[in-house]
Design an enzyme around this catalytic site. Sequence first.
Site, PDB file in Angstrom:
ATOM      1  N   PHE A  23       0.866  -1.194   0.000  1.00 33.66           N
ATOM      2  CA  PHE A  23       0.000   0.000   0.000  1.00 33.66           C
ATOM      3  C   PHE A  23       0.900   1.242   0.000  1.00 33.66           C
ATOM      4  O   PHE A  23       1.867   1.310   0.751  1.00 33.66           O
ATOM      5  CB  PHE A  23      -0.863  -0.017   1.266  1.00 33.66           C
ATOM      6  N   PHE A  58      -1.534  -2.678   7.978  1.00 31.29           N
ATOM      7  CA  PHE A  58      -2.301  -3.433   8.974  1.00 31.29           C
ATOM      8  C   PHE A  58      -1.818  -4.888   9.075  1.00 31.29           C
ATOM      9  O   PHE A  58      -1.903  -5.504  10.140  1.00 31.29           O
ATOM     10  CB  PHE A  58      -3.793  -3.389   8.607  1.00 31.29           C
ATOM     11  N   GLU A  59      -1.320  -5.416   7.957  1.00 29.17           N
ATOM     12  CA  GLU A  59      -0.882  -6.813   7.927  1.00 29.17           C
ATOM     13  C   GLU A  59       0.550  -6.994   8.452  1.00 29.17           C
ATOM     14  O   GLU A  59       1.003  -8.129   8.654  1.00 29.17           O
ATOM     15  CB  GLU A  59      -0.952  -7.360   6.489  1.00 29.17           C
ATOM     16  N   ALA A  81       3.779   2.844   4.921  1.00 27.92           N
ATOM     17  CA  ALA A  81       3.430   4.261   4.856  1.00 27.92           C
ATOM     18  C   ALA A  81       1.927   4.396   5.076  1.00 27.92           C
ATOM     19  O   ALA A  81       1.136   3.829   4.315  1.00 27.92           O
ATOM     20  CB  ALA A  81       3.813   4.838   3.502  1.00 27.92           C
ATOM     21  N   THR A  87     -11.112  10.110   6.169  1.00 33.10           N
ATOM     22  CA  THR A  87     -11.847   9.347   7.189  1.00 33.10           C
ATOM     23  C   THR A  87     -10.920   9.005   8.353  1.00 33.10           C
ATOM     24  O   THR A  87      -9.707   9.161   8.235  1.00 33.10           O
ATOM     25  CB  THR A  87     -12.379   8.026   6.588  1.00 33.10           C
ATOM     26  N   HIS A  89      -9.935   6.246   9.177  1.00 27.83           N
ATOM     27  CA  HIS A  89      -9.217   5.011   8.854  1.00 27.83           C
ATOM     28  C   HIS A  89      -7.748   5.107   9.253  1.00 27.83           C
ATOM     29  O   HIS A  89      -7.165   4.197   9.850  1.00 27.83           O
ATOM     30  CB  HIS A  89      -9.326   4.797   7.346  1.00 27.83           C
ATOM     31  N   TYR A 114      10.631  -0.414  13.786  1.00 28.43           N
ATOM     32  CA  TYR A 114       9.483   0.370  13.307  1.00 28.43           C
ATOM     33  C   TYR A 114       9.937   1.368  12.231  1.00 28.43           C
ATOM     34  O   TYR A 114      10.490   2.423  12.539  1.00 28.43           O
ATOM     35  CB  TYR A 114       8.903   1.119  14.505  1.00 28.43           C
TER      36      TYR A 114
HETATM   37  N1  INI Z   1      -2.560   0.627   4.444  1.00 30.27           N
HETATM   38  C1  INI Z   1      -1.402   1.297   4.465  1.00 30.27           C
HETATM   39  O1  INI Z   1      -0.310   0.667   4.473  1.00 30.27           O
HETATM   40  N2  INI Z   1      -1.393   2.646   4.454  1.00 30.27           N
HETATM   41  C2  INI Z   1      -2.546   3.378   4.453  1.00 30.27           C
HETATM   42  O2  INI Z   1      -2.471   4.644   4.424  1.00 30.27           O
HETATM   43  C3  INI Z   1      -3.784   2.695   4.450  1.00 30.27           C
HETATM   44  N3  INI Z   1      -5.023   3.437   4.446  1.00 30.27           N
HETATM   45  O3  INI Z   1      -4.990   4.629   4.747  1.00 30.27           O
HETATM   46  O4  INI Z   1      -6.062   2.893   4.189  1.00 30.27           O
HETATM   47  C4  INI Z   1      -3.772   1.274   4.442  1.00 30.27           C
HETATM   48  N4  INI Z   1      -4.902   0.577   4.408  1.00 30.27           N
HETATM   49  C5  INI Z   1      -4.948  -0.845   4.120  1.00 30.27           C
HETATM   50  C6  INI Z   1      -4.717  -1.703   5.357  1.00 30.27           C
HETATM   51  O5  INI Z   1      -3.382  -1.607   5.799  1.00 30.27           O
HETATM   52  C7  INI Z   1      -5.034  -3.178   5.095  1.00 30.27           C
HETATM   53  O6  INI Z   1      -4.186  -3.671   4.111  1.00 30.27           O
HETATM   54  C8  INI Z   1      -6.485  -3.423   4.658  1.00 30.27           C
HETATM   55  O7  INI Z   1      -7.383  -2.774   5.515  1.00 30.27           O
HETATM   56  C9  INI Z   1      -6.787  -4.947   4.662  1.00 30.27           C
HETATM   57  O8  INI Z   1      -6.647  -5.493   5.966  1.00 30.27           O
END
Ligand code: INI
Length: 154
Positions: A23, A58-59, A81, A87, A89, A114
């Site tokens: 991402f 998140f993963e 990043a 939102t 989020h 980190y």
């Molecule tokens: N993942 C990121 O690495 N950076 C972000 O800015 C981000 N935003 O803002 O949505 C993001 N979302 C995806 C998240 O990490 C997961 O991959 C997804 O929710 C599936 O679990």
Amino acid sequence: MMTTLEGQLQAGKYKFAIVCSRFNDLVTNRLLEGALDCLKRHGAKEQNLQIVWVPGAFEIPMVARKVAASKKFSAVICLGAVVRGATPHFEYIAAEVTKGIAQAALATDMPVIYGIITADTQEQALERAGSKSGNRGFLAAMNAIEMADLAGQL
Ligand code: INI
């Protein structure tokens, strides 16, 4: 007599895993380049480097924890990043990845570093990925080398 412990910045004898999120890959590819540049310049051997891609920040914690628990590496470097959108989020993802990386380190007794950029805009994130304000990936790798060496002394 006073004794001091500190890690040296010599990576030659250590193995590193880099968990990098796809991402915002415009930014994370630059973080990865910075991390690899740092590791190689400090003597890390290519065959001792493992890159693991994950979909998003998140993963990162779950994968970093599994990689750390394998005990195949001296340190795990997490690169991602998280960029603020319209939102809440951003807050949720940033909080989870931060907490999760700390937990991965504590649960495995392994340096899990980190290297996550949290920024308001993509421009700000790019500034921290090698354009204006250094490269956070390079710094994360430097911290990983120091912590790998320190952990070996503890
Ligand atoms: N993942 C990121 O690495 N950076 C972000 O800015 C981000 N935003 O803002 O949505 C993001 N979302 C995806 C998240 O990490 C997961 O991959 C997804 O929710 C599936 O679990």
